[in-house]
Design a protein around this motif. Structure first.
Motif, PDB file in Angstrom:
ATOM      1  N   VAL A 346     -23.868 -38.480   3.969  1.00 28.88           N
ATOM      2  CA  VAL A 346     -24.792 -39.569   4.282  1.00 28.88           C
ATOM      3  C   VAL A 346     -26.207 -39.082   4.574  1.00 28.88           C
ATOM      4  CG1 VAL A 346     -23.003 -41.109   5.110  1.00 28.88           C
ATOM      5  CG2 VAL A 346     -24.119 -39.574   6.717  1.00 28.88           C
ATOM      6  N   THR A 347     -26.401 -37.786   4.718  1.00 28.91           N
ATOM      7  CA  THR A 347     -27.761 -37.256   4.809  1.00 28.91           C
ATOM      8  C   THR A 347     -27.915 -36.166   3.763  1.00 28.91           C
ATOM      9  OG1 THR A 347     -27.172 -35.550   6.435  1.00 28.91           O
ATOM     10  CG2 THR A 347     -27.894 -37.691   7.285  1.00 28.91           C
ATOM     11  N   SER A 348     -29.122 -35.993   3.299  1.00 34.57           N
ATOM     12  CA  SER A 348     -29.404 -34.993   2.274  1.00 34.57           C
ATOM     13  C   SER A 348     -30.730 -34.324   2.602  1.00 34.57           C
ATOM     14  CB  SER A 348     -29.468 -35.643   0.886  1.00 34.57           C
ATOM     15  OG  SER A 348     -30.527 -36.589   0.836  1.00 34.57           O
ATOM     16  N   ASP A 349     -31.140 -33.393   1.757  1.00 38.55           N
ATOM     17  CA  ASP A 349     -32.402 -32.699   1.980  1.00 38.55           C
ATOM     18  C   ASP A 349     -33.575 -33.669   2.043  1.00 38.55           C
ATOM     19  OD1 ASP A 349     -31.051 -30.319   1.984  1.00 38.55           O
ATOM     20  OD2 ASP A 349     -31.430 -29.904  -0.125  1.00 38.55           O
ATOM     21  N   SER A 350     -33.504 -34.738   1.241  1.00 41.20           N
ATOM     22  CA  SER A 350     -34.601 -35.703   1.200  1.00 41.20           C
ATOM     23  C   SER A 350     -34.657 -36.565   2.454  1.00 41.20           C
ATOM     24  CB  SER A 350     -34.455 -36.615  -0.027  1.00 41.20           C
ATOM     25  OG  SER A 350     -33.253 -37.363   0.050  1.00 41.20           O
ATOM     26  N   CYS A 395     -31.641 -47.589   7.170  1.00 40.13           N
ATOM     27  CA  CYS A 395     -31.292 -48.861   6.535  1.00 40.13           C
ATOM     28  C   CYS A 395     -29.794 -49.045   6.758  1.00 40.13           C
ATOM     29  CB  CYS A 395     -31.666 -48.901   5.052  1.00 40.13           C
ATOM     30  SG  CYS A 395     -30.790 -47.698   4.045  1.00 40.13           S
ATOM     31  N   ASP A 396     -29.215 -50.046   6.146  1.00 36.95           N
ATOM     32  CA  ASP A 396     -27.820 -50.375   6.430  1.00 36.95           C
ATOM     33  C   ASP A 396     -26.868 -49.216   6.168  1.00 36.95           C
ATOM     34  OD1 ASP A 396     -28.495 -52.859   7.261  1.00 36.95           O
ATOM     35  OD2 ASP A 396     -28.031 -53.869   5.377  1.00 36.95           O
TER      36      ASP A 396
END
Length: 685
Positions: A346-350, A395-396
């Motif tokens: 759910v998280t990335s480098d961006s 966001c959601d």
């Protein structure tokens, strides 16, 4: 593979010998084993970490166990033929010198084989070292054109490539190896560096060549789970990949491998089983107290990914007596999966920097999920993490992570790990316990407070660190404990249980902290208290605390679940009966959702599977297992030393951080936050 590639690969494999030799020398220096010769056979020295020492210790003890059993079996009978040990890929090992000095070679000889460069270098080292020459007695050096590099009355060193079996066979015969004599073939982390066909040929050759023999190997296994994947990556980066693990991934397939090659009996076990079942408890305690140690997860995982195997044939050695423990290792396999839970990054480098850390703590606040402490990656280096991390919803279905600073003149974040964090309000957190090193507990209670900038910008958050409680309070000098919010007489308390300290490897005591006054109080607790433990989980439930699993006395994983139940006059310990029984585990996280206790990840040693999510119905006591589907996670997901945050409305579980110092393979961190979809738990039950 071309000649140059084979030469590079051989060179890389030989370099593993140099590293191993230094580790064995360090092992002896620190008193794990008695070996006066390891340091004489390797140039230089190195101080290895306690985790490396433990790994090499259990390897050394397993090999010693097999060698001694062989010699006692073959050299005891009057008139028995002279026994012989053939060490394949012997490197700089000191086995011959240890046996000779102990008087165990009066009716046995040792033959060693390794790459020519390694064999010649070892032979020269012996010739140049008077202490070693005094052990070998009169010797002669081999002809430069011969495979024989060193020869004494009971010791031969040969420089040969194990892939060239015809030449190996001729050279051993010329060196005096007697194919009819009882023979121990020993290969420590050797066959796995050969191509599968070459390894198979060597195993079959040995079965055909020696009618009365024992073949002992020590190797890696379980290549497909997260630790195994990281282990394989390490050896690939060294240009010495592990071969054959796909074909022989576990002890059962390894045993079948030898039986199908002509060996009549075979027994194998992982190193957790060997350590628990074939080492005396007194010896285990001695080893466990040699150095400060706090890497239990990696120790158990390392032992789960290595095995010792003994295959035998012939009149003298046909029984699998070598690896027959007095009592069987209890296998507690989890129940058949009731379903799967989908994991998704759910998280990335961006969406922010890597969140690489373990041994931290996390808590859900109104601005987002605050994580603090632990060991991780910060500013390009591995260290105790000093920066806080905030994971906030953007966001959601997306989350964004970022580091945040701290301020305050009264106290600073001290870089502790294995502490607990408890939410006091939407913006306040209490930090209890933890350590700075295995011999330095973190001192004092800390309070963290979220602060915003004057314009109330969400982008300009920081954390104020202040001291809480009584000055000089030493009630908590522990780590790997739990802190749970409980209620008594309509007052909020924090129940602190278990853990470990500098002086006590396992704690069984507990404390109550009154939240309003920040003072320690006594509250009556009745019932049979559970055994001491650390690295367990604890959840608030019905005003009390659910304690599950953990690592108990003698470093034994636990399966028990106990409930600190509120009563009119205090609390009562109650055991939670569970059916079917669950696999003992520790270093997991836990949550209560809709009357069910969820145990997430962790480490266990009584099963060869990977811990997923165990679900326990707190009304019926029925347990079920759910596997974690990681096909959507493009990197190994190590679920120990992690934290998790339950989002009940979304039916999701966020997994933050996790990993560890994976033996000599390097340190691994889960790089990003992962979510588990829990919707199937409600739909299916």
């Amino acid at each position: 593979m071309g000649p140059r590639s084979r030469e590079r690969r051989a060179g890389a494999v030989q370099s593993t010998n140099d590293s191993s030799a230094l580790s064995k020398s360090s092992l002896a220096t620190r008193g794990y084993v008695r070996d006066a010769f390891a340091a004489l056979l390797v140039p230089g020295s190195a101080r290895r970490a306690p985790l490396i020492h433990r790994g090499y210790y259990v390897r050394a003890r397993a090999v010693r166990h097999c060698v001694r059993a062989f010699l006692e079996r073959t050299c005891a009978a009057p008139g028995a033929p002279r026994a012989q040990i053939l060490s394949l890929g012997a490197g700089s090992d000191s086995l011959y010198f240890r046996l000779k000095a102990a008087g165990r070679l009066s009716w046995a000889a040792v033959f060693e084989v390794d790459f020519p460069d390694v064999a010649r270098r070892k032979s020269q080292r012996i010739r140049d070292t008077p202490e070693l020459c005094a052990i070998t007695g009169p010797f002669r050096s081999g002809d430069p054109a011969s495979a024989l590099c060193f020869e004494s009355s009971d010791y031969r060193i040969l420089g040969l490539d194990l892939r060239q079996l015809e030449r190996l066979d001729r050279a051993l015969a010329a060196a005096g190896l007697d194919e009819a004599a009882p023979t121990l073939l020993l290969a420590e982390a050797v066959l796995t560096y050969l191509e599968p066909d070459n390894a198979a040929a060597l195993i079959a050759w040995a079965a055909q060549r020696f009618p009365d023999a024992l073949f002992v190997i020590y190797e890696q296994m379980r290549p497909h789970d997260p630790f195994g994947q990281f282990m394989q990556q390490h050896f690939q980066q060294l240009n010495s990949p592990l071969h054959g693990l796909d074909r022989f991934p576990d002890v059962a397939s390894q045993q079948l491998r030898f039986l199908q090659a002509g060996w009549t009996a075979c027994r194998a076990m992982d190193m957790n089983e060997f350590y628990r079942c074939l080492l005396p408890a007194e010896e285990r305690r001695r080893m466990e107290n040699l150095e400060p140690f706090d890497e239990f997860e990696e120790w158990h995982l390392k032992c789960a990914h290595y095995f010792i195997l003994a295959a035998s044939k012939g009149d003298t050695l046909s029984q699998t007596w070598v690896l027959s423990p007095p009592e069987l290792f209890p296998r507690v396999e989890p129940a058949s999966p009731s379903g799967t839970l989908l994991a998704k990054v759910v998280t990335s480098d961006s969406q922010g920097p890597h969140f690489k850390r373990y041994g931290h703590a996390s808590v859900l606040l109104s601005p987002g999920i605050l994580s603090a402490g632990g060991f991780g990656e910060q500013e390009g280096r591995h260290c105790r993490v000093s920066k806080f991390h905030l994971l906030s919803r953007c966001c959601d279905f997306e989350w964004k992570g970022k580091p945040i600073g701290s301020r305050g003149t009264e106290a600073q974040w001290d870089g502790r790990l294995y502490h607990t964090m408890t939410r006091l309000s939407d913006t306040q957190v209490l930090v209890l316990g933890g350590r700075l090193s295995p011999v330095t507990p973190a001192v004092g209670i800390l309070q963290l407070r979220f602060c915003k900038s004057e314009d109330d910008s969400a982008e300009d958050l920081n954390v104020t660190v202040t001291k809480a409680g009584t000055e000089g309070d030493s009630t908590l000098s522990c780590w790997r404990h739990s802190t749970t919010q409980v209620s008594y007489e309509n007052q909020k308390y924090l129940f602190v249980y278990g853990g470990r300290s500098v002086g006590e490897p396992v704690l069984s005591d507990w404390h109550f902290l009154h939240v309003g006054t920040m003072t320690w109080v006594r509250i009556p607790v009745e019932g049979e208290a559970p055994g001491g433990r650390h690295s367990h989980s604890a959840c608030s439930w019905q005003g009390g605390a659910l304690i599950a699993g953990g690592l108990g006395a003698s470093e034994e994983p636990l399966s028990s679940v106990v409930f600190l139940k509120p009563t009119t006059c205090g609390f009562l310990w109650e055991s939670v009966a569970i059916q079917p029984p669950i696999t003992p585990r520790y270093s997991h996280t836990a949550h209560v959702l809709n009357g069910k206790l969820l145990l997430v990840g962790g480490v266990w040693i009584h099963s060869s599977s990977v811990p997923g999510v165990t679900v326990i119905d707190l009304t019926t006591g029925l347990s079920s297992e759910f596997q974690i589907d990681t096909t959507g996670v493009p990197w190994p997901l190590m679920l120990h030393n992690h934290t998790s945050i339950l989002l009940p409305e979304e039916q999701q579980l966020l997994l933050l951080g996790g990993g560890g110092n994976c033996f000599s393979f390097g340190t691994y961190f889960n790089p990003h936050t992962v979510t588990l979809d829990l919707s199937s738990l409600s739909a299916g039950q």
